[in-house]
Design a protein around this motif. Structure first.
Motif, PDB file in Angstrom:
ATOM      1  N   ALA A 308      34.123  27.380  52.462  1.00 41.14           N
ATOM      2  CA  ALA A 308      33.440  27.653  51.200  1.00 41.14           C
ATOM      3  C   ALA A 308      33.342  29.151  50.948  1.00 41.14           C
ATOM      4  N   VAL A 309      33.016  29.907  51.986  1.00 43.28           N
ATOM      5  CA  VAL A 309      32.921  31.368  51.850  1.00 43.28           C
ATOM      6  C   VAL A 309      34.269  31.947  51.426  1.00 43.28           C
ATOM      7  N   ALA A 310      35.342  31.516  52.091  1.00 42.46           N
ATOM      8  CA  ALA A 310      36.675  32.010  51.746  1.00 42.46           C
ATOM      9  C   ALA A 310      37.035  31.664  50.302  1.00 42.46           C
ATOM     10  N   SER A 311      36.669  30.469  49.866  1.00 43.21           N
ATOM     11  CA  SER A 311      36.963  30.044  48.504  1.00 43.21           C
ATOM     12  C   SER A 311      36.245  30.921  47.489  1.00 43.21           C
ATOM     13  N   LEU A 312      35.002  31.256  47.752  1.00 41.08           N
ATOM     14  CA  LEU A 312      34.244  32.099  46.829  1.00 41.08           C
ATOM     15  C   LEU A 312      34.773  33.527  46.821  1.00 41.08           C
ATOM     16  N   VAL A 313      35.202  34.016  47.982  1.00 44.64           N
ATOM     17  CA  VAL A 313      35.809  35.357  48.044  1.00 44.64           C
ATOM     18  C   VAL A 313      37.107  35.383  47.249  1.00 44.64           C
ATOM     19  N   ALA A 314      37.946  34.382  47.447  1.00 44.50           N
ATOM     20  CA  ALA A 314      39.219  34.322  46.719  1.00 44.50           C
ATOM     21  C   ALA A 314      38.977  34.227  45.218  1.00 44.50           C
ATOM     22  N   ASP A 315      37.963  33.479  44.818  1.00 41.65           N
ATOM     23  CA  ASP A 315      37.659  33.364  43.400  1.00 41.65           C
ATOM     24  C   ASP A 315      37.230  34.707  42.827  1.00 41.65           C
ATOM     25  N   ALA A 316      36.435  35.455  43.597  1.00 40.91           N
ATOM     26  CA  ALA A 316      36.023  36.793  43.147  1.00 40.91           C
ATOM     27  C   ALA A 316      37.232  37.723  43.042  1.00 40.91           C
ATOM     28  N   GLN A 317      38.176  37.587  43.987  1.00 43.08           N
ATOM     29  CA  GLN A 317      39.367  38.430  43.960  1.00 43.08           C
ATOM     30  C   GLN A 317      40.255  38.109  42.759  1.00 43.08           C
ATOM     31  N   ARG A 318      40.229  36.870  42.310  1.00 41.14           N
ATOM     32  CA  ARG A 318      41.030  36.511  41.129  1.00 41.14           C
ATOM     33  C   ARG A 318      40.537  37.226  39.883  1.00 41.14           C
ATOM     34  N   THR A 319      39.259  37.592  39.876  1.00 39.64           N
ATOM     35  CA  THR A 319      38.666  38.164  38.677  1.00 39.64           C
ATOM     36  C   THR A 319      38.550  39.687  38.722  1.00 39.64           C
TER      37      THR A 319
END
Length: 326
Positions: A308-319
């Motif tokens: 979950a942490v990795a998913s939220l980090v990746a989502d932040a990196q997309r933006t």
């Protein structure tokens, strides 16, 4: 979440609530499913965690390793992996290299450690040719769910940088701040830990703490509020901070703890885990993509929280703009 509700406290074997991790998992379920290259998931623990994270909609995994071993492991678990993509690699070293290549080619947005040694995976990540280095120093963060503590606590670096220099610590702090912001922490309060809360020329970590705080004042570190040096007690306990007459927006309410070196961080994290019943989700930052590092001793909810942490980090990196590559 059912997985969290059934998780057992590692030290006592009794169920306990994991509200902080439950919130992370719920947040990750609301963003795009993370495409993860999983290196060598050839044992029940690592493959089982991947299957559960997939079932919860957290990740879209690519299993990298010997197909016969992966298939046999799934059969032993009684799990159907026919929906999952498997990429053949002959052994663990090959799986690490292939998983990194999947990221380089844009087919994966994150890496996850399976049943191979951390050094094997990180060796493929940091290789000069074809690795995933950026201009940032790579560092590790624990996102800890500690019973009795109101919020998740980020501890860095307890796993990658053995004796970080002041320059290294600038990157370590910035990586941790970026992680906290990706997890929705606001404000990010960073305590630079030492054995005391005063600057002592005989204790190098206190001088580095003071330098980091001044660097933040000058905009060399952004996105968080820094204070240090702080001892552990007055970093996380308001009563201790008041007794020491420390007036600070960080003291007593830090949500990020930056330790002096790996030994201190490792002992702090493991003390919380084995003496206080905490869980420690782990992630490596500073590479092109987040890297999910789990331990063989991790509980199921901890592994899910790491995803979950990795998913939220990746989502932040997309933006936002990606970290520039070396």
């Amino acid at each position: 979440m059912a997985a969290a509700a059934s998780a057992q406290d590692a030290s006592h074997g009794s169920p306990r609530q994991h509200d902080k991790y439950d919130r992370l998992v719920a947040a990750a379920q609301s963003v795009s499913k993370l495409k993860v290259a999983v290196a060598h998931p050839c044992d029940a623990t690592s493959l089982g965690a991947v299957i559960e994270a997939f079932a919860l909609g957290l990740i879209d995994p690519i299993l990298v390793g010997p197909q016969d071993k992966i298939t046999a492991t799934a059969e032993a678990l009684g799990k159907d992996i026919s929906e999952l993509r498997v990429v053949e690699a002959p052994h663990s070293h090959g799986a690490a290299a292939t998983a990194v290549d999947l990221v380089k080619s844009g087919k994966a947005e994150a890496l996850m450690k399976g049943s191979l040694h951390t050094d094997e995976l990180m060796g493929a990540v940091v290789r000069r040719e074809g690795g995933l280095r950026t201009a940032r120093r790579i560092s590790h963060c624990f996102v800890m769910d500690i019973p009795g503590h109101d919020t998740a606590l980020i501890i860095t670096d307890a796993a990658v940088n053995i004796a970080p220099t002041l320059e290294d610590k600038v990157h370590i702090v910035q990586n941790a701040i970026d992680l906290a912001r990706a997890l929705g922490v606001d404000p990010v309060r960073v305590a630079i830990l030492s054995a005391m809360e005063t600057v002592n020329p005989k204790v190098p970590s206190t001088i580095e703490a003071a330098a980091l705080c001044k660097m933040a004042d000058r905009g060399q570190i952004t996105g968080g509020i820094l204070d240090g040096p702080l001892a552990l007690d007055n970093a996380i306990n308001l009563g201790a901070a008041k007794i020491k007459k420390i007036e600070s927006p960080v003291a007593g309410q830090a949500n990020v703890l930056v330790v002096p070196d790996l030994e201190a961080g490792n002992m702090l994290a493991k003390s919380l885990t084995f003496l206080a019943g905490a869980d420690a989700a782990g992630i490596v930052l500073g590479a092109r993509v987040p890297i999910i590092l789990t331990s063989r001793a991790d509980s199921a909810i901890t592994r899910l929280a790491s995803c979950a942490v990795a998913s939220l980090v990746a989502d932040a990196q997309r933006t936002r703009l990606a970290i520039p590559e070396v």
